[in-house]
Scaffold this active site. Structure first.
Site, mmCIF file in Angstrom:
data_model
loop_
_atom_site.group_PDB
_atom_site.id
_atom_site.type_symbol
_atom_site.label_atom_id
_atom_site.label_comp_id
_atom_site.label_asym_id
_atom_site.label_seq_id
_atom_site.Cartn_x
_atom_site.Cartn_y
_atom_site.Cartn_z
ATOM 1 N N HIS A 1 0.803 -1.233 0.000
ATOM 2 C CA HIS A 1 0.000 0.000 0.000
ATOM 3 C C HIS A 1 0.826 1.267 0.000
ATOM 4 C CE1 HIS A 1 -3.961 -1.881 0.861
ATOM 5 N NE2 HIS A 1 -3.204 -2.816 1.412
ATOM 6 N N LYS B 1 -8.107 13.883 4.698
ATOM 7 C CA LYS B 1 -7.241 12.702 4.639
ATOM 8 C C LYS B 1 -6.215 12.879 5.738
ATOM 9 C CE LYS B 1 -6.250 13.923 0.293
ATOM 10 N NZ LYS B 1 -6.327 12.771 -0.561
ATOM 11 N N ARG B 2 -5.405 11.837 6.020
ATOM 12 C CA ARG B 2 -4.351 12.011 7.002
ATOM 13 C C ARG B 2 -3.454 13.190 6.607
ATOM 14 N NH1 ARG B 2 -3.786 8.056 11.135
ATOM 15 N NH2 ARG B 2 -1.913 9.242 11.610
ATOM 16 N N LYS C 1 1.037 14.442 0.926
ATOM 17 C CA LYS C 1 -0.329 14.739 0.479
ATOM 18 C C LYS C 1 -0.524 16.227 0.206
ATOM 19 C CE LYS C 1 -2.211 10.780 3.072
ATOM 20 N NZ LYS C 1 -2.910 9.900 2.103
ATOM 21 N N THR D 1 -8.465 6.657 -1.857
ATOM 22 C CA THR D 1 -9.821 6.094 -1.971
ATOM 23 C C THR D 1 -10.860 7.173 -1.674
ATOM 24 O OG1 THR D 1 -9.442 5.241 0.267
ATOM 25 C CG2 THR D 1 -9.349 3.666 -1.545
ATOM 26 N N LYS E 1 -14.727 8.276 -3.342
ATOM 27 C CA LYS E 1 -15.963 8.610 -2.618
ATOM 28 C C LYS E 1 -16.501 9.957 -3.091
ATOM 29 C CE LYS E 1 -13.918 6.022 1.112
ATOM 30 N NZ LYS E 1 -13.019 6.109 2.279
HETATM 31 C C1 26W Z 1 4.125 0.919 9.801
HETATM 32 C C2 26W Z 1 3.068 1.904 10.000
HETATM 33 C C3 26W Z 1 2.197 2.045 8.837
HETATM 34 C C4 26W Z 1 0.830 1.950 9.015
HETATM 35 C C5 26W Z 1 -0.004 2.070 7.945
HETATM 36 C C6 26W Z 1 2.701 2.253 7.581
HETATM 37 C C7 26W Z 1 1.878 2.370 6.516
HETATM 38 C C8 26W Z 1 0.523 2.278 6.671
HETATM 39 C C9 26W Z 1 -0.382 2.341 5.481
HETATM 40 C C10 26W Z 1 0.354 1.929 4.254
HETATM 41 C C11 26W Z 1 -1.021 3.659 5.336
HETATM 42 C C12 26W Z 1 -2.158 3.669 4.364
HETATM 43 O O1 26W Z 1 -3.286 3.729 4.776
HETATM 44 N N1 26W Z 1 -1.887 3.641 3.059
HETATM 45 C C13 26W Z 1 -2.918 3.951 2.076
HETATM 46 O O2 26W Z 1 -3.555 2.772 1.628
HETATM 47 C C14 26W Z 1 -4.673 3.111 0.830
HETATM 48 C C15 26W Z 1 -5.393 1.821 0.496
HETATM 49 O O3 26W Z 1 -4.675 1.076 -0.414
HETATM 50 C C16 26W Z 1 -4.238 3.876 -0.397
HETATM 51 O O4 26W Z 1 -5.384 4.275 -1.100
HETATM 52 C C17 26W Z 1 -3.417 5.108 -0.009
HETATM 53 O O5 26W Z 1 -2.889 5.725 -1.164
HETATM 54 C C18 26W Z 1 -2.303 4.702 0.921
HETATM 55 O O6 26W Z 1 -1.622 5.852 1.406
#
Ligand code: 26W
Length: 836
Positions: free
Chosen positions: A377, A568-569, A574, A676, A680
């Site tokens: 992701h 978004k975060r 971003k 995503t 929406k």
């Molecule tokens: C290790 C900590 C950590 C926790 C969560 C690292 C990374 C994450 C995720 C990768 C964060 C996340 O939510 N990524 C998002 O995933 C979505 C679903 O696929 C994508 O649409 C977003 O672009 C992506 O940033």
């Protein structure tokens, strides 16, 4: 079979639990509701009516789900079908009540029943806390996927953790983010069912002991472990009006009942009891970092706890149905790893098959390599998980041995394919050598999986020619793309009732199951009467959003303005900062009197910063301070408003998306894996202003260039520009940007906090700024101006809006899940027999 189930099954009245179907009409449900309210919950009408009404209504609906749940389980068992397990540290489910009503088809009956008792459904719904067991996109994707799997009647079960505290609550004080704990389970959770009968025992620590039996067979025992119990809680996942109810199984950590006897006898009884407490910490809290690893031991404990408990549960169920024969296990089971967070599953499945079920290495490895699939992701290097070898050695010594063995065999394969290429072996090793060697979790996931996918076309491309290039050379067929999607049940039918009814009236309600049917809407974009109705619905939705903003942000948004939203975060990639620079530019124009042909604009930004991410927190502060200055300046009246929405979450997005005109998707190209939220907004008729990044590219392909506001560098352009990036030169030669920077640097927005935004300013002027904010500024503000002009042409805007919704069919998670099932899981749909 336990003696009790034995007794029940053999009893002459064994089918005494085959109850008649529960009533689904208003009256029948109102009866149940009253009984739960008065008897089960023991309340009179004067006790906090609304909260207990929420509880009573939830139990009423849960009964109807539980009925269908059992039928679904039985149907899967009878069909003996292949199953998939979605392993994820995050499931961002949001609220369950409205979703259950929609999917059961009970909206009208419930509303009517409550109305007759003098209760308002909407008020009751607002009493439900969000299940915030996720950070953002990755967690919400898991939730959308579960909805689609159930709606497509696919035998898919989610496995996750039952965090006592979900995503923190964000409170803004003096413009700054403060975190408060989200004790979402405090008042109980009516949507879960504890299943202590399926408790598992999870080992940690200890040491390993190898032995050889008299036939020369080697085996390893993991001993002297400190065990923790995993107790499952099941959450029902209803499909859309199809009688399927799938399961999300969440594990809670609990102490074993064993005492440390040495300590006990040494007289430190309280200490030995207190130690038990530590076990329960494992599922206490969701880690709130969303893009950088934290390296905390407790996090690795969480990961292994999820992996081990879930795999044990799957193997237990397999043995119940097939005995100890694993020859067909790989044909019938698949594990989908949601990012690398559960990647330790690769080694843990090996361990359980070998150490607990006596398989040989090769047989076990074959099973792992045929059952594990991994979704990536993110491309951000700081988000790639690595765990110190020493931490593994201390916490999971047996798992480390298995990882070493996997690595040795894997590197032998690399060496035989590229003899003598030691540099390649070093690059591809599961272990990053160095002063403090690390396990590369992404590589473990790739080596252990038969499928590796990215989440949008560009993202998957960038993976195979960047991060995973070597692996793609070795196993090109392993890599594939599955562009994300979102569920139209929650993100259109549920959150936008006005539009839902217009769609149903215009093209029928087939789109709720098959979003591609929205295509039939296209001709109506040319119909002025239809456009007028579209406009009226958008204005109603904007009114709802106006009320939320007024209540939560104390800012008044005028309805006729263009609503420009970025939620978004908060992360530098971003580029919320770019958004702020544009707002400051508009403010500067107002102050200069440059307001000819002005389009009134309301800018809304929302999102959480990871608690330790100082730059993101400073960006939040900047947004709030700029908003204060602008909203407080009488010159901006009727022209410009800005607000920061605190505690952005799933239930707020359900109000925000329907009320948005312009969707901000402005990440530095090549950095956002998919996005995503962009989908929406599109579904709800917002038009995107965005870069060629993630799924924006595919959104633009679907909707057409003329219905999308494109700006900015391409991913390749970004990389090419890095060598000679000169933000100070860009600023000096662009008067608009120079004035914006001057305002920022003069302390105009500081509210007497000198130097408060120095880091932010430095980041923009830094030639090594990885996000190249200054580089895209000029094109961004020009395209924003085009969007503003387009909005003034109401008929043109409405046409674009309708076409955005009409062409959003591709972004249903039903389409995504159909592709996962077709290419990776190979599942057949199984319909439950209905007792009705
Ligand atoms: C290790 C900590 C950590 C926790 C969560 C690292 C990374 C994450 C995720 C990768 C964060 C996340 O939510 N990524 C998002 O995933 C979505 C679903 O696929 C994508 O649409 C977003 O672009 C992506 O940033």
């Amino acid at each position: 079979m336990s003696p009790l189930t034995d007794l029940i099954k053999n009893h002459p009245n064994a089918n005494c639990f085959d109850l008649p179907p529960l009533p689904l009409d208003a009256e029948g449900m109102a009866d149940d509701f009253r009984r739960y309210y008065a008897h089960t919950l023991g309340r009179d009408c004067d006790d906090q009516t609304i909260y207990y009404a929420y509880k009573a209504l939830s139990i009423t609906l849960r009964d109807r789900l539980v009925e269908r749940w059992k039928n679904t389980r039985n149907a899967y068992d009878e069909a003996d079908c292949k199953r998939t397990y979605y392993l994820s540290l995050e499931f961002l489910m949001g609220r369950a009540l409205s979703n259950a009503m929609l999917n059961l088809g009970l909206n009208d009956a419930v509303a009517q029943g409550l109305y007759e008792m003098g209760l308002a459904l909407e008020e009751i719904q607002d009493n439900e806390p969000d299940a915030g067991l996720g950070n953002g996109g990755l967690g919400r994707l898991a939730a959308c996927f579960l909805d689609s799997c159930a709606s497509l009647q696919l035998p898919v079960r989610g496995y996750g953790l039952r965090y006592e505290y979900g995503m923190f609550r964000q409170v803004i004080e003096g413009g700054e983010q403060h975190e408060e704990p989200d004790h979402w389970l405090r008042d109980g959770n009516p949507w879960e069912l504890e299943r202590p009968e399926f408790t598992q025992r999870i080992p940690f620590g200890g040491r390993t002991e190898a032995s050889t039996d008299r036939f020369g067979r080697k085996s390893v025992r993991w001993i002297d472990t400190s065990d923790v119990l995993a107790v499952p809680y099941d959450v029902p996942v209803p499909g859309y009006r199809n009688d399927t109810v799938n399961t999300l199984r969440l594990w809670k950590a609990a102490a074993t009942d064993e005492f440390n006897l040495d300590e006990f006898n040494a007289g430190s009884y309280p200490e030995s009891v207190a130690q038990k407490n530590a076990a329960e910490h494992i599922t206490m809290v969701l880690y709130p970092n969303d893009a950088s690893e934290c390296g905390e031991e407790l996090r690795l404990r969480q990961q292994f706890f999820l992996a081990s408990a879930s795999i044990k549960d799957v193997l237990r169920d397999w043995i119940r149905r097939h005995g100890n024969d694993f020859t067909r296990f790989a044909e019938r089971n698949c594990f989908q790893l949601n990012d690398t967070h559960p990647a330790v599953s690769v080694a843990e499945l090996m361990r359980q098959l070998m150490d607990e079920h006596d398989l040989e290495w090769d047989a076990a490895w074959l099973i792992v390599r045929q059952t594990m699939a991994y979704t990536n992701h993110t491309l951000l290097p700081e988000a790639l998980e690595r765990w110190p070898v020493r931490l593994f050695r201390q916490l999971l010594p047996r798992i480390l041995e298995i990882i070493f063995e996997i690595n040795a065999r894997f590197l032998a394969e690399v060496a035989s394919r590229w003899p003598g290429d030691v540099d390649r072996q070093r690059r591809m090793s599961l272990i990053e050598e160095g002063y403090d060697p690390q396990v590369r979790m992404a590589y473990l996931a790739i080596v252990g999986s038969f499928s590796v996918n990215g989440v949008a076309a560009l993202h998957s491309e960038l993976l195979i020619d960047g991060l995973f290039r070597d692996f793609n050379e070795l196993w090109p067929r392993k890599f594939n793309n599955k562009t994300n999607g979102v569920t139209q049940r929650r993100w259109l039918a549920m959150c936008n009732p006005g539009l839902r009814e217009l769609l149903n009236e215009t093209i029928g309600d087939g789109w709720v199951r098959d979003l591609s049917q929205l295509k039939q809407l296209e001709p109506f974009a040319a119909d002025p009467a239809f456009r007028a109705r579209w406009h009226a619905i958008k204005q109603e939705n904007k009114q709802r959003l106006v009320e939320q903003v007024s209540q939560l942000c104390r800012v008044e948004f005028p309805l006729e303005a263009i609503f420009d939203v970025q939620v978004k975060r908060i992360h530098e990639y971003k580029r919320q900062l770019l958004n702020v620079l544009h707002v400051i530019h508009l403010y500067n124009r107002i102050k200069r009197g440059d307001t000819r042909n002005w389009t009134p604009r309301c800018v809304l930004i929302g999102g959480k910063a990871a608690p330790g991410y100082m730059m993101a927190k400073q960006i939040i502060k900047l947004i709030n301070h700029v908003a204060r200055t602008i909203n407080g300046d009488p010159d901006t009246a009727g022209l410009l408003r800005m607000a920061f929405m605190p505690d952005y979450r799933v239930s707020l997005m359900e109000v925000i998306a329907p009320g948005t005109d312009l969707s901000e998707q402005i990440s530095t190209a090549g950095k956002e894996a998919s996005g995503t939220g962009n989908m929406k907004f599109m579904m709800n008729g917002a038009i995107t202003i965005g870069t060629l990044d993630g799924a924006n590219i595919e959104i633009r392909e679907q909707v057409g260039d003329e219905n999308f506001f494109l700006f900015g560098m391409t991913a390749a352009g970004v990389e090419a520009r890095r060598q000679h990036y000169d933000p100070n030169g860009i600023i000096a030669s662009d008067p608009a940007l120079l004035e914006v920077m001057n305002l920022l640097e003069s302390g105009h927005f500081n509210q007497f906090a000198g130097g408060a935004f120095d880091q932010v300013i430095f980041a923009i002027r830094n030639p090594h700024d990885p996000w190249m904010t200054a580089a895209d500024f000029r094109n961004y503000i020009d395209v924003q101006e085009q969007a503003a002009l387009a909005y003034r042409d109401r008929e043109r805007w409405l046409r674009m809006s309708i076409l955005n919704t009409a062409r959003s069919g591709h972004f249903s998670s039903d389409r995504t899940i159909t592709e996962y099932s077709r290419d990776i899981w190979h599942l057949d749909a199984v319909a439950p027999h209905t007792s009705a």
